[in-house]
Design a protein around this motif. Structure first.
Motif, PDB file in Angstrom:
ATOM      1  N   VAL A 152     -50.901 -54.338   2.589  1.00 46.53           N
ATOM      2  CA  VAL A 152     -50.424 -55.720   2.466  1.00 46.53           C
ATOM      3  C   VAL A 152     -51.535 -56.691   2.860  1.00 46.53           C
ATOM      4  O   VAL A 152     -51.802 -57.679   2.161  1.00 46.53           O
ATOM      5  CB  VAL A 152     -49.174 -55.943   3.345  1.00 46.53           C
TER       6      VAL A 152
ATOM      7  N   ALA B  92     -49.062 -48.859   5.048  1.00 44.72           N
ATOM      8  CA  ALA B  92     -48.496 -49.849   4.117  1.00 44.72           C
ATOM      9  C   ALA B  92     -48.849 -51.268   4.553  1.00 44.72           C
ATOM     10  O   ALA B  92     -49.155 -52.135   3.727  1.00 44.72           O
ATOM     11  CB  ALA B  92     -46.986 -49.673   4.035  1.00 44.72           C
ATOM     12  N   ALA B  93     -48.837 -51.521   5.859  1.00 42.18           N
ATOM     13  CA  ALA B  93     -49.188 -52.849   6.375  1.00 42.18           C
ATOM     14  C   ALA B  93     -50.649 -53.174   6.087  1.00 42.18           C
ATOM     15  O   ALA B  93     -50.991 -54.327   5.783  1.00 42.18           O
ATOM     16  CB  ALA B  93     -48.921 -52.904   7.879  1.00 42.18           C
TER      17      ALA B  93
ATOM     18  N   GLY C 299     -45.998 -46.624   7.964  1.00 39.40           N
ATOM     19  CA  GLY C 299     -45.777 -48.066   7.995  1.00 39.40           C
ATOM     20  C   GLY C 299     -47.060 -48.834   8.239  1.00 39.40           C
ATOM     21  O   GLY C 299     -47.290 -49.893   7.640  1.00 39.40           O
TER      22      GLY C 299
ATOM     23  N   LYS D 140     -42.423 -56.427   7.231  1.00 41.91           N
ATOM     24  CA  LYS D 140     -41.538 -55.734   6.296  1.00 41.91           C
ATOM     25  C   LYS D 140     -41.976 -54.292   6.075  1.00 41.91           C
ATOM     26  O   LYS D 140     -41.152 -53.415   5.784  1.00 41.91           O
ATOM     27  CB  LYS D 140     -41.516 -56.488   4.969  1.00 41.91           C
ATOM     28  N   SER D 141     -43.267 -54.015   6.231  1.00 40.55           N
ATOM     29  CA  SER D 141     -43.794 -52.668   6.008  1.00 40.55           C
ATOM     30  C   SER D 141     -43.536 -51.733   7.174  1.00 40.55           C
ATOM     31  O   SER D 141     -43.634 -50.511   7.022  1.00 40.55           O
ATOM     32  CB  SER D 141     -45.302 -52.734   5.754  1.00 40.55           C
TER      33      SER D 141
END
Length: 287
Positions: free
Chosen positions: A109, A105-106, A102, A91-92
């Motif tokens: 997570v 962001a991953a 991205g 989703k990231s």
């Protein structure tokens, strides 16, 4: 005839005396200017073309869904937790292999999932594959309170798994905890009581009778800094202070360990079949 000869000679002389013309040379700056024009045109073409290519790559559809590889994934990781990590990472990300934000962001997570003690890197190995490199947490014990049994790792970090009382996996229980449970996954308990209990788990980890130790009881910790060990037959083994924290009048941890080993060698039971064992003094006292 003579007159004709003189006329021809005069005509030849006039032709030879006429001024000669030479070809004109271009100014020295003209080649330089031509190169500048060529280079400028190339730069303009790159400035226009490259962003368009990057934009197309960012908006391109992947030939297949992104595959998430959790490097060195442990066998004990619950399937639903693995799926949740994969979905959060996917989703990231966007379809672009140039999407650095991205990947950042991953990584957040993966870090926040609680199952990693450290996430070193999240990287794109291919346009449709992402690899997560990190150090996995090692589940070690269950901290018991009024809300159930809460999984912790070897560093006392709260892991994202809890069980109803008595329904957790066969791990060492830590009971009698006085400090409140952390509200954030991955955080540790305030104070040093959980660390003291985990030092006992580490001390027993290689012992043949480890499976006969059911819990570390911290109910006396707040009062005098001591703890007890509970066997699977409900024998209370009074241990005293945590390993390395003994008082001058207390025997060291290795001597206490030797007493338990002797009881096991003689009876096959670490608790020697007693209701209470006191290991704090030079002699093991049974009650």
């Amino acid at each position: 005839m003579a007159d004709e000869t003189r006329r021809m000679a005069k005509s030849s002389k006039s032709a030879s005396d006429a001024p000669r013309t030479t070809p004109k040379r271009l100014p020295a700056w003209v080649p330089t200017a031509a190169w500048c024009v060529c280079l400028g045109g190339t730069a303009i073409a790159l400035a226009i073309g490259v962003p368009r290519l990057l934009n197309r790559a960012a908006n391109a559809h992947l030939p297949a869904p992104i595959r998430v590889v959790l490097r060195n994934e442990p066998a004990w990781l619950p399937k639903d937790e693995r799926v949740a990590i994969e979905r959060g990472i996917i989703k990231s990300l966007t379809s672009s292999p140039f999407d650095r934000d991205g990947l950042i962001a991953a990584q957040r997570v993966a870090t926040s999932c609680g199952w990693y003690s450290d996430v070193k890197q999240v990287r794109r190995s291919n346009v449709d594959e992402v690899i997560v490199d990190g150090r996995w947490a090692i589940p070690c014990a269950l901290v018991c309170d009024a809300d159930g049994e809460h999984l912790v790792d070897t560093h006392g970090r709260l892991l994202p798994r809890a069980y109803p009382t008595g329904r957790g996996p066969k791990l060492l229980r830590i009971t009698g905890v006085t400090m409140p449970r952390p509200t954030v996954i991955g955080a540790t308990w305030t104070g040093d009581e959980i660390a003291a209990a985990l030092s006992m788990a580490s001390l027993f980890s290689e012992c043949a009778w480890r499976s006969q130790i059911a819990a570390v009881d911290l109910s006396t910790w707040a009062k005098d800094g001591t703890l007890a060990v509970m066997s699977d037959k409900n024998c209370r083994i009074i241990w005293g202070r945590a390993p390395g924290k003994e008082t001058a009048s207390e025997v060291p941890a290795m001597q206490k360990l030797a007493a338990l080993q002797l009881a096991f060698a003689r009876s096959g039971r670490v608790d020697a079949g007693q209701a209470v064992l006191d290991l704090c003094g030079d002699l093991t006292c049974a009650r």
